[in-house]
Design an enzyme around this catalytic site. Structure first.
Site, PDB file in Angstrom:
ATOM      1  N   GLU A 176      38.482  62.181  49.815  1.00  0.00           N
ATOM      2  CA  GLU A 176      37.136  61.613  49.931  1.00  0.00           C
ATOM      3  C   GLU A 176      36.100  62.508  49.258  1.00  0.00           C
ATOM      4  O   GLU A 176      36.256  63.724  49.224  1.00  0.00           O
ATOM      5  CB  GLU A 176      36.751  61.493  51.417  1.00  0.00           C
ATOM      6  CG  GLU A 176      37.609  60.516  52.174  1.00  0.00           C
ATOM      7  CD  GLU A 176      37.313  60.512  53.667  1.00  0.00           C
ATOM      8  OE1 GLU A 176      36.177  60.831  54.079  1.00  0.00           O
ATOM      9  OE2 GLU A 176      38.235  60.170  54.429  1.00  0.00           O
ATOM     10  N   CYS A 233      29.690  66.244  47.818  1.00  0.00           N
ATOM     11  CA  CYS A 233      30.601  67.004  48.663  1.00  0.00           C
ATOM     12  C   CYS A 233      32.018  66.624  48.237  1.00  0.00           C
ATOM     13  O   CYS A 233      32.371  65.456  48.268  1.00  0.00           O
ATOM     14  CB  CYS A 233      30.338  66.627  50.122  1.00  0.00           C
ATOM     15  SG  CYS A 233      31.539  67.308  51.264  1.00  0.00           S
ATOM     16  N   CYS A 270      44.752  69.132  55.309  1.00  0.00           N
ATOM     17  CA  CYS A 270      44.331  70.524  55.504  1.00  0.00           C
ATOM     18  C   CYS A 270      45.275  71.201  56.488  1.00  0.00           C
ATOM     19  O   CYS A 270      45.665  70.608  57.486  1.00  0.00           O
ATOM     20  CB  CYS A 270      42.896  70.561  56.033  1.00  0.00           C
ATOM     21  SG  CYS A 270      42.255  72.243  56.255  1.00  0.00           S
ATOM     22  N   CYS A 312      41.700  73.033  62.726  1.00  0.00           N
ATOM     23  CA  CYS A 312      40.511  73.046  63.592  1.00  0.00           C
ATOM     24  C   CYS A 312      40.520  71.770  64.458  1.00  0.00           C
ATOM     25  O   CYS A 312      40.713  70.670  63.944  1.00  0.00           O
ATOM     26  CB  CYS A 312      39.235  73.098  62.756  1.00  0.00           C
ATOM     27  SG  CYS A 312      39.160  74.541  61.671  1.00  0.00           S
ATOM     28  N   CYS A 342      38.297  68.508  63.722  1.00  0.00           N
ATOM     29  CA  CYS A 342      38.235  68.031  62.336  1.00  0.00           C
ATOM     30  C   CYS A 342      39.298  66.980  62.034  1.00  0.00           C
ATOM     31  O   CYS A 342      40.485  67.191  62.293  1.00  0.00           O
ATOM     32  CB  CYS A 342      38.394  69.230  61.400  1.00  0.00           C
ATOM     33  SG  CYS A 342      38.277  68.760  59.666  1.00  0.00           S
ATOM     34  N   GLY A 379      40.037  69.699  53.209  1.00  0.00           N
ATOM     35  CA  GLY A 379      40.786  70.859  52.708  1.00  0.00           C
ATOM     36  C   GLY A 379      40.055  72.180  52.877  1.00  0.00           C
ATOM     37  O   GLY A 379      38.858  72.222  53.167  1.00  0.00           O
ATOM     38  N   GLU A 380      40.812  73.253  52.705  1.00  0.00           N
ATOM     39  CA  GLU A 380      40.256  74.609  52.798  1.00  0.00           C
ATOM     40  C   GLU A 380      40.315  75.229  51.403  1.00  0.00           C
ATOM     41  O   GLU A 380      41.402  75.576  50.916  1.00  0.00           O
ATOM     42  CB  GLU A 380      41.087  75.413  53.821  1.00  0.00           C
ATOM     43  CG  GLU A 380      40.854  76.908  53.814  1.00  0.00           C
ATOM     44  CD  GLU A 380      39.383  77.304  53.946  1.00  0.00           C
ATOM     45  OE1 GLU A 380      38.697  76.842  54.875  1.00  0.00           O
ATOM     46  OE2 GLU A 380      38.921  78.090  53.087  1.00  0.00           O
ATOM     47  N   SER A 437      32.588  76.314  51.317  1.00  0.00           N
ATOM     48  CA  SER A 437      32.675  76.483  52.760  1.00  0.00           C
ATOM     49  C   SER A 437      34.096  76.855  53.163  1.00  0.00           C
ATOM     50  O   SER A 437      35.059  76.266  52.688  1.00  0.00           O
ATOM     51  CB  SER A 437      32.269  75.171  53.437  1.00  0.00           C
ATOM     52  OG  SER A 437      32.354  75.291  54.841  1.00  0.00           O
ATOM     53  N   SER A 447      32.256  78.485  58.334  1.00  0.00           N
ATOM     54  CA  SER A 447      32.350  77.594  59.493  1.00  0.00           C
ATOM     55  C   SER A 447      32.592  78.459  60.717  1.00  0.00           C
ATOM     56  O   SER A 447      33.702  78.918  60.950  1.00  0.00           O
ATOM     57  CB  SER A 447      33.513  76.620  59.307  1.00  0.00           C
ATOM     58  OG  SER A 447      33.255  75.805  58.194  1.00  0.00           O
ATOM     59  N   LEU A 448      31.542  78.692  61.455  1.00  0.00           N
ATOM     60  CA  LEU A 448      31.621  79.645  62.577  1.00  0.00           C
ATOM     61  C   LEU A 448      31.960  78.905  63.874  1.00  0.00           C
ATOM     62  O   LEU A 448      32.980  79.138  64.484  1.00  0.00           O
ATOM     63  CB  LEU A 448      30.282  80.375  62.679  1.00  0.00           C
ATOM     64  CG  LEU A 448      30.255  81.680  63.444  1.00  0.00           C
ATOM     65  CD1 LEU A 448      31.223  82.692  62.869  1.00  0.00           C
ATOM     66  CD2 LEU A 448      28.841  82.264  63.430  1.00  0.00           C
ATOM     67  N   HIS A 449      31.081  78.040  64.300  1.00  0.00           N
ATOM     68  CA  HIS A 449      31.303  77.109  65.426  1.00  0.00           C
ATOM     69  C   HIS A 449      31.435  77.738  66.805  1.00  0.00           C
ATOM     70  O   HIS A 449      31.342  77.043  67.812  1.00  0.00           O
ATOM     71  CB  HIS A 449      32.501  76.192  65.178  1.00  0.00           C
ATOM     72  CG  HIS A 449      32.434  75.460  63.877  1.00  0.00           C
ATOM     73  ND1 HIS A 449      31.280  74.883  63.408  1.00  0.00           N
ATOM     74  CD2 HIS A 449      33.366  75.218  62.926  1.00  0.00           C
ATOM     75  CE1 HIS A 449      31.517  74.319  62.238  1.00  0.00           C
ATOM     76  NE2 HIS A 449      32.772  74.513  61.918  1.00  0.00           N
ATOM     77  N   ASN A 454      30.519  65.309  64.577  1.00  0.00           N
ATOM     78  CA  ASN A 454      30.858  63.902  64.389  1.00  0.00           C
ATOM     79  C   ASN A 454      32.080  63.609  65.226  1.00  0.00           C
ATOM     80  O   ASN A 454      33.079  64.315  65.122  1.00  0.00           O
ATOM     81  CB  ASN A 454      31.167  63.618  62.923  1.00  0.00           C
ATOM     82  CG  ASN A 454      29.920  63.731  62.077  1.00  0.00           C
ATOM     83  OD1 ASN A 454      28.944  63.036  62.296  1.00  0.00           O
ATOM     84  ND2 ASN A 454      29.954  64.654  61.127  1.00  0.00           N
ATOM     85  N   CYS A 465      33.010  62.337  57.749  1.00  0.00           N
ATOM     86  CA  CYS A 465      34.325  62.690  58.308  1.00  0.00           C
ATOM     87  C   CYS A 465      35.442  62.412  57.319  1.00  0.00           C
ATOM     88  O   CYS A 465      35.285  61.654  56.387  1.00  0.00           O
ATOM     89  CB  CYS A 465      34.620  61.873  59.544  1.00  0.00           C
ATOM     90  SG  CYS A 465      33.324  61.895  60.731  1.00  0.00           S
TER      91      CYS A 465
HETATM   92  N1  SAH Z   1      37.792  74.030  55.258  1.00  0.00           N
HETATM   93  C1  SAH Z   1      36.427  74.337  54.960  1.00  0.00           C
HETATM   94  C2  SAH Z   1      35.647  73.206  54.326  1.00  0.00           C
HETATM   95  C3  SAH Z   1      35.825  71.813  54.854  1.00  0.00           C
HETATM   96  S1  SAH Z   1      35.082  71.358  56.365  1.00  0.00           S
HETATM   97  C4  SAH Z   1      35.728  74.848  56.196  1.00  0.00           C
HETATM   98  O1  SAH Z   1      36.338  74.888  57.252  1.00  0.00           O
HETATM   99  O2  SAH Z   1      34.586  75.252  56.104  1.00  0.00           O
HETATM  100  C5  SAH Z   1      33.356  71.298  56.089  1.00  0.00           C
HETATM  101  C6  SAH Z   1      32.559  71.547  57.359  1.00  0.00           C
HETATM  102  O3  SAH Z   1      32.617  70.418  58.259  1.00  0.00           O
HETATM  103  C7  SAH Z   1      33.074  72.729  58.144  1.00  0.00           C
HETATM  104  O4  SAH Z   1      32.018  73.498  58.628  1.00  0.00           O
HETATM  105  C8  SAH Z   1      33.803  72.053  59.279  1.00  0.00           C
HETATM  106  O5  SAH Z   1      33.993  72.915  60.333  1.00  0.00           O
HETATM  107  C9  SAH Z   1      32.888  70.885  59.546  1.00  0.00           C
HETATM  108  N2  SAH Z   1      33.487  69.824  60.358  1.00  0.00           N
HETATM  109  C10 SAH Z   1      34.776  69.484  60.478  1.00  0.00           C
HETATM  110  N3  SAH Z   1      34.939  68.466  61.350  1.00  0.00           N
HETATM  111  C11 SAH Z   1      33.713  68.157  61.780  1.00  0.00           C
HETATM  112  C12 SAH Z   1      33.219  67.188  62.693  1.00  0.00           C
HETATM  113  N4  SAH Z   1      34.030  66.359  63.340  1.00  0.00           N
HETATM  114  N5  SAH Z   1      31.887  67.161  62.896  1.00  0.00           N
HETATM  115  C13 SAH Z   1      31.057  68.005  62.244  1.00  0.00           C
HETATM  116  N6  SAH Z   1      31.454  68.924  61.375  1.00  0.00           N
HETATM  117  C14 SAH Z   1      32.773  69.011  61.148  1.00  0.00           C
END
Ligand code: SAH
Length: 349
Positions: free
Chosen positions: A91, A104, A111, A115, A118, A158-159, A190, A213-215, A297, A340
């Site tokens: 996508e 994007c 991936c 996580c 995701c 993907g990463e 990212s 991507s800290l979270h 999301n 997503c």
């Molecule tokens: N693998 C990389 C890039 C892809 S994800 C990474 O982890 O950064 C891009 C961003 O979307 C990341 O910050 C990821 O954590 C976030 N993301 C993934 N699933 C999500 C969701 N359901 N809602 C909001 N952000 C999400």
């Protein structure tokens, strides 16, 4: 011998390829121009037929095909499901901002990072994307909307740092003056935090923006939602980020997805502030950095929900009041579920 993936070549390499199939070097510039416009060989009308036939024989064009396209009625965001040469899908999302058009893009089919919030990681990783397939997403989208794309974010499926060499080649291709000519400062990458690769990226000296991507700001909480944290805990990640900032002078962007009841309390905000201040203070002051707050999301089949508006505002308010620059990501394409990896999932079921 296999066919050459010519969309993944830089201009000099393309000229060398032409010479290797017995063609004059000067055709390189013409061919490169067509390639960057997303044209198929038969559309390259100023090239002799004999050359086009040779290209079909010796080269392959890894341009994605638009399998599905959704356009937001709210803000014009466009979401593409692209089909790759082997039938796999990824996508991309095109977003319109005041400062230009941003895309994007995806870096892998699926991936491997796992996580829990995701959608892209459900089903794991299928394969890397080639540099040409990453570039192709921009070229095809730009041709489709018939406008220049000026910003690129690697935040799709993907990463990127798990597909390191192709990612670096892709960055060079995007930046190429004779091609898309998108400045490194207009590109963000990212990562979930593959520490050794962050260090390698730093050594490349490309002035792109690094997004992390800290979270979550504590190891236990972060490991519970992001498996990579068990391998590279926060102390290692934050130290690598600090090295990146010190060497590049580029402000790092931290993404923090707000999940209701999981990481969105006042205490969580304070923990985040403490973490950032611990690693990013210089002479008693916080160095420039940015926190991007993203109300999560919701993903079908996964059990978590987005923080409510009041909690998001409160979280953001706490950060800003303590000197941490934070903004809430505006949700574009809400009516097409633009952010997503779910379109690909649906295409496979
Ligand atoms: N693998 C990389 C890039 C892809 S994800 C990474 O982890 O950064 C891009 C961003 O979307 C990341 O910050 C990821 O954590 C976030 N993301 C993934 N699933 C999500 C969701 N359901 N809602 C909001 N952000 C999400």
């Amino acid at each position: 011998m296999g066919k050459t993936d010519i969309l993944g070549l830089l201009p000099d390499e393309l000229s060398d390829f032409l010479v290797s199939i017995g063609e004059p070097k000067y055709r390189g510039a013409q061919l490169y121009g067509w390639l960057m416009k997303g044209r198929e060989f038969e559309e390259m009308t100023n090239l002799p037929r004999s050359l086009r036939e040779k290209l079909s024989e010796h080269a392959e064009l890894r341009l994605p095909k638009v399998e599905k396209k959704l356009v937001s009625a709210i803000d014009g965001t466009v979401k593409y499901l692209f089909k790759l040469i082997d039938g796999e899908c990824v996508e991309s999302v095109v977003m319109r901002y005041e400062h230009g058009i941003s895309i994007c893009i995806s870096s892998e089919v699926g991936c491997p990072m796992g996580c829990v919030f995701c959608a892209s990681t459900i089903g794991g990783k299928v394969r890397n994307l080639t540099a040409s397939e990453m570039l192709g997403q921009i070229i095809v989208a730009s041709r489709d909307i018939d406008e220049r794309i000026s910003n690129v974010v690697m935040m799709g499926i993907g990463e990127p740092l798990d597909n390191y060499d192709n990612t670096i080649r892709f960055l060079k291709l995007v930046n190429e003056e004779k091609g898309l000519n998108i400045g490194y400062r207009h590109i963000s990458l990212s990562t979930c935090g593959v520490v050794p690769m962050i260090d390698r990226l730093r050594e490349e000296n490309l002035p792109i923006t690094l997004s992390i991507s800290l979270h979550a700001a504590e190891d236990e909480a972060r490991s519970a939602i992001m498996p990579i944290n068990r391998k590279y805990p926060l102390s290692e990640l934050m130290t690598a980020c600090r090295r990146y900032f010190d060497d590049s002078g580029r402000r790092i962007s931290f993404e923090y997805t707000l999940i209701r009841g999981k990481n969105d309390s006042e205490r969580d905000a304070d923990t985040l502030i403490r973490l950032l201040k611990k690693y990013f203070t210089d002479k008693g002051k916080l160095v420039p950095l940015h926190v991007n707050l993203i109300p999560v999301n919701e993903v079908k089949g996964r059990d978590f929900s987005r923080s409510d508006k009041a909690a998001v505002e409160k979280f953001s308010g706490i950060l800003n009041s303590k000197g941490v620059n934070a903004t809430v990501r505006r949700r574009l394409g809400a009516d097409i579920n633009a952010s997503c990896g779910q379109l690909r999932r649906e295409s496979r079921s």
